[in-house]
Design a protein around this motif. Structure first.
Motif, PDB file in Angstrom:
ATOM      1  N   ALA A  60       0.842  -1.200   0.000  1.00 27.85           N
ATOM      2  CA  ALA A  60       0.000   0.000   0.000  1.00 27.85           C
ATOM      3  C   ALA A  60       0.870   1.241   0.000  1.00 27.85           C
ATOM      4  CB  ALA A  60      -0.929   0.003   1.214  1.00 27.85           C
ATOM      5  N   SER A  68      -3.843   4.879   2.595  1.00 28.55           N
ATOM      6  CA  SER A  68      -4.699   3.789   2.099  1.00 28.55           C
ATOM      7  C   SER A  68      -4.510   2.546   2.953  1.00 28.55           C
ATOM      8  CB  SER A  68      -4.369   3.476   0.639  1.00 28.55           C
ATOM      9  OG  SER A  68      -4.577   4.609  -0.195  1.00 28.55           O
ATOM     10  N   ARG A  69      -5.591   1.763   3.057  1.00 31.62           N
ATOM     11  CA  ARG A  69      -5.565   0.531   3.853  1.00 31.62           C
ATOM     12  C   ARG A  69      -6.225  -0.590   3.067  1.00 31.62           C
ATOM     13  NH1 ARG A  69      -2.716   3.446   6.130  1.00 31.62           N
ATOM     14  NH2 ARG A  69      -2.581   4.026   8.349  1.00 31.62           N
ATOM     15  N   GLY A  70      -5.763  -1.825   3.289  1.00 24.98           N
ATOM     16  CA  GLY A  70      -6.385  -2.945   2.602  1.00 24.98           C
ATOM     17  C   GLY A  70      -5.730  -4.254   2.939  1.00 24.98           C
ATOM     18  N   GLY A  87     -10.053  -2.957   0.166  1.00 25.57           N
ATOM     19  CA  GLY A  87      -9.507  -1.891   0.978  1.00 25.57           C
ATOM     20  C   GLY A  87     -10.090  -0.541   0.643  1.00 25.57           C
ATOM     21  N   VAL A  89      -8.945   3.134  -0.688  1.00 23.45           N
ATOM     22  CA  VAL A  89      -7.886   3.897  -1.347  1.00 23.45           C
ATOM     23  C   VAL A  89      -8.091   5.373  -1.024  1.00 23.45           C
ATOM     24  CG1 VAL A  89      -6.792   4.485  -3.539  1.00 23.45           C
ATOM     25  CG2 VAL A  89      -7.761   2.203  -3.202  1.00 23.45           C
ATOM     26  N   ILE A  98      -3.512   0.685  -3.408  1.00 25.24           N
ATOM     27  CA  ILE A  98      -3.233  -0.591  -2.750  1.00 25.24           C
ATOM     28  C   ILE A  98      -3.027  -1.592  -3.882  1.00 25.24           C
ATOM     29  CG2 ILE A  98      -4.542  -0.084  -0.642  1.00 25.24           C
ATOM     30  CD1 ILE A  98      -6.804  -1.856  -1.739  1.00 25.24           C
TER      31      ILE A  98
END
Length: 202
Positions: A60, A68-70, A87, A89, A98
């Protein structure tokens, strides 16, 4: 399967006599939309069976300070194994991606003309990032986009569709120099969910 060309009894297959028939067969294949290299098979790269978590990694924009997370998950429905990239973005703090990435065990065949994948998703646009021997900096890659509808869909992306991330790269990736493939949610604030069942070259 090659077309069967019959000959009158006791007449050899003389090259001059065969040439018009072969030309007709070639025109017929092109009319049907079948390339003359139709005997070339797709080269399968990944079907997400047998510990795909050892081949794929999640990346990421947090490595560059983004927000951003995922995650990437490996799932199955009946006999179909697949990877799911999900996730949030965020373009905040100069972020915006991601991805799930795989380093290739070997370069694609020299005669490959593109990338093939079977995908589904949440009706959003996603991207493939290819890295090559020439993409030495972290922000260098070749990118092509695709749409991921709600049903499994066969996508084919010719290498000519991949655009470089900067002017220091070649206009298109060198096939035998491709080193990794990434499935990427990129460039805008959105919720990502894309499933990938197969990846290969054609």
């Amino acid at each position: 399967m090659r077309p069967y060309l019959s000959q009158p009894p006791h007449q050899p297959d003389h090259p001059t006599r065969m040439r018009p028939l072969l030309k007709i067969a070639a025109i017929a294949l092109l009319t049907l939309g079948i390339p003359l290299t139709a005997t070339a098979q797709s080269t399968m790269l990944e079907t997400f069976e047998n510990t795909p978590e050892t081949r794929w990694r999640f990346i990421a924009d947090t490595v560059m300070g983004g927000l951003s997370r995922g995650q990437v998950s490996f799932l199955a429905e009946g006999s179909n194994a697949f990877a799911r990239l999900t996730g949030t973005v965020s373009t905040a703090n100069n972020g915006g991606f991601i991805q799930m990435r795989m380093d290739l065990p070997a370069p694609p065949p020299a005669d490959a003309t593109g990338l093939r994948l079977i995908v589904r998703g949440n009706d959003q646009r996603y991207f493939i990032h290819l890295r090559t021997a020439g993409t030495v900096l972290p922000w260098q890659y070749y990118q092509a986009g695709f749409d991921a509808p709600g049903e499994w869909t066969d996508i084919r992306l010719p290498f000519s569709a991949f655009k470089p991330s900067g002017r220091l790269l070649r206009n298109t990736p060198r096939t035998t120099g491709i080193k990794s493939v990434g499935i990427v949610a990129f460039g805008r604030d959105h919720q990502a969910q894309v499933d990938v069942r197969e990846i290969g070259f054609y």
